[in-house]
Design a protein around this motif. Sequence first.
Motif, PDB file in Angstrom:
ATOM      1  N   GLU A  45       0.884  -1.388  -0.060  1.00 41.67           N
ATOM      2  CA  GLU A  45       0.076  -0.085  -0.172  1.00 41.67           C
ATOM      3  C   GLU A  45       0.987   1.436  -0.040  1.00 41.67           C
ATOM      4  O   GLU A  45       2.090   1.374   0.747  1.00 41.67           O
ATOM      5  N   PHE A  88       1.306   5.422   0.463  1.00 38.36           N
ATOM      6  CA  PHE A  88       0.593   6.593   1.093  1.00 38.36           C
ATOM      7  C   PHE A  88       1.638   7.882   0.582  1.00 38.36           C
ATOM      8  O   PHE A  88       2.879   7.579   0.205  1.00 38.36           O
ATOM      9  N   LEU A 113       3.729   0.334   2.823  1.00 38.80           N
ATOM     10  CA  LEU A 113       3.280  -0.289   3.805  1.00 38.80           C
ATOM     11  C   LEU A 113       3.161  -1.560   3.494  1.00 38.80           C
ATOM     12  O   LEU A 113       2.439  -1.694   2.425  1.00 38.80           O
ATOM     13  N   ARG A 156      -1.616   1.322   9.131  1.00 39.82           N
ATOM     14  CA  ARG A 156      -2.345   2.145   8.477  1.00 39.82           C
ATOM     15  C   ARG A 156      -2.534   3.519   9.058  1.00 39.82           C
ATOM     16  O   ARG A 156      -2.631   4.485   8.346  1.00 39.82           O
ATOM     17  N   ASN A 213      -1.715   7.445   8.225  1.00 41.63           N
ATOM     18  CA  ASN A 213      -2.560   8.537   7.778  1.00 41.63           C
ATOM     19  C   ASN A 213      -2.890   9.561   8.697  1.00 41.63           C
ATOM     20  O   ASN A 213      -3.257  10.764   8.554  1.00 41.63           O
TER      21      ASN A 213
END
Length: 519
Positions: free
Chosen positions: A193, A195, A207, A223, A227
Amino acid sequence: MFARWLSSKKHPSLPKPNTIVEPSASMPLFATIQENTDYVRQALGNSTDIVIREFTYNSITEDVAILYTDGLVDGNVINDFVMRAMMTDTMDIDPAQNPFDVLELHTLTIGEIQKVSDMKKLFHHILSGDSVILMNGYTTGLAASTKGWKDRGVTETNVETVVRGPRESFSESIRTNTALIRRKIKDPNLWVETFQVGNVTQTDVVLMYLHGIAQDSLIMEARNRLNQIDIDGIFESSNIEELIQDEVITPFPTVYNSERPDVVALELIQGKVAILVDGTPFVLIAPALFETFLKASEDYYHRVDISTLVRILRYAGFLIALLAPSFYVAITTFHQEMLPTQLLISLAAQREGIPFPAFIEALLMEITFEVLREAALRMPRSIGSALSFVGTLVIGQAAVEAGIVSAAMVIVVSITAISSFVFPSYDLSNAIRILRFPLMALAASFGFFGILAGLLGLILHLNSLQSFGVPYLSPFAPLELNKQKDALFRMPFQSLFSRVRTVHTNNVVKKAKRKPFRP
């Protein structure tokens, strides 16, 4: 006609000259190339490294423009697979076919293409090494992956050196780093993932975890912490580490970092998560336990007996680096009766002309060593090694001959310094450097009772720490006897058939039990 009709629709006007432009996610692209390029130039302050090339798409004789940042792209890819393909394409197309679809589906020979419909995404792609292609009459552009900046490449590790094992290390390119991990783990359950962290830098943060092995709650926690980061810039993984760790006021690291792909792959298989930051070769691993910082990848590349011996030596080195100066101060100040007579007479003779008490003597030597250590790190490599020899030999010998410190103190500080370098993790060594001074002060004030009080406080502090919800001293506290196979000792691989439950993994069985082959 179509372009003029679109441009006449209600749309944010172009910025006035000498105004600061901040593109927002809700601001769509303009319908004409001229408006879009004018806005980009104004927003980027007419920066000279931003290239805007306008030309005609040959197949449909439409005006198009390509925008990219010089130095972040591969010029050969742009010339061969974007511009040449568009300028020399003479395919016959149906007049009723959408020219934008023709460009996307038939002309561009780039592997990764994304649609761009707002200014914020356009700036992100341009400043990340992609090329954005705009066409007159359309409020949607195409972002082609043309990244091609220079990087250091895959080199040998500089910090986590090994005698036996892979020598490759991570680089500053996040895509190179993810590829190195995928070379180790070819499982489709290895999920990634991405970001963007940093309001100004927009740094790519990845991630990575093994789906089905890492617990969902751990993935969700990692996560959420990423964020929730609200900061202008991220320049190194240590910035992320400080912002996501459980406890800030502690000398002990609660997030592990490594520059070795094999270490990260091993931790991923254990059910942990890895966090990669663009621009740094150090990858973060969570959760990180105390025993993690005393392990090395080489422990799994040597025989069981030597790996266990070396690991025990690391624990012994931890105690020596932490307590050796404190014990010397306590014994010479309060507990002389604990020494054998001959050794006591020898120490007394050495300290006969020393003008300082043992604590001041130890403090001077420790501060001197720390100064020399930092100086050797910051100075050019060609003279850094020479400084180390001068500091350890010349200055130490001169201090003893001048009667400032005793020879025994030089020996104690030297053993302490050597022991602090046996840890695979540099962060744990830094924690010991900090804790050594208050323990020396307690030893100078209360003797062994002060050291005992300091150790009790240290143990209580370690028991209060957590890393992503996992007790920091696991599996020692709380004690789990069935998890001691790979803690203080390293049992044979035939016994390591289950993952550590303390990292909250879904899949407990790591591999089937198998007896050693015997012909």
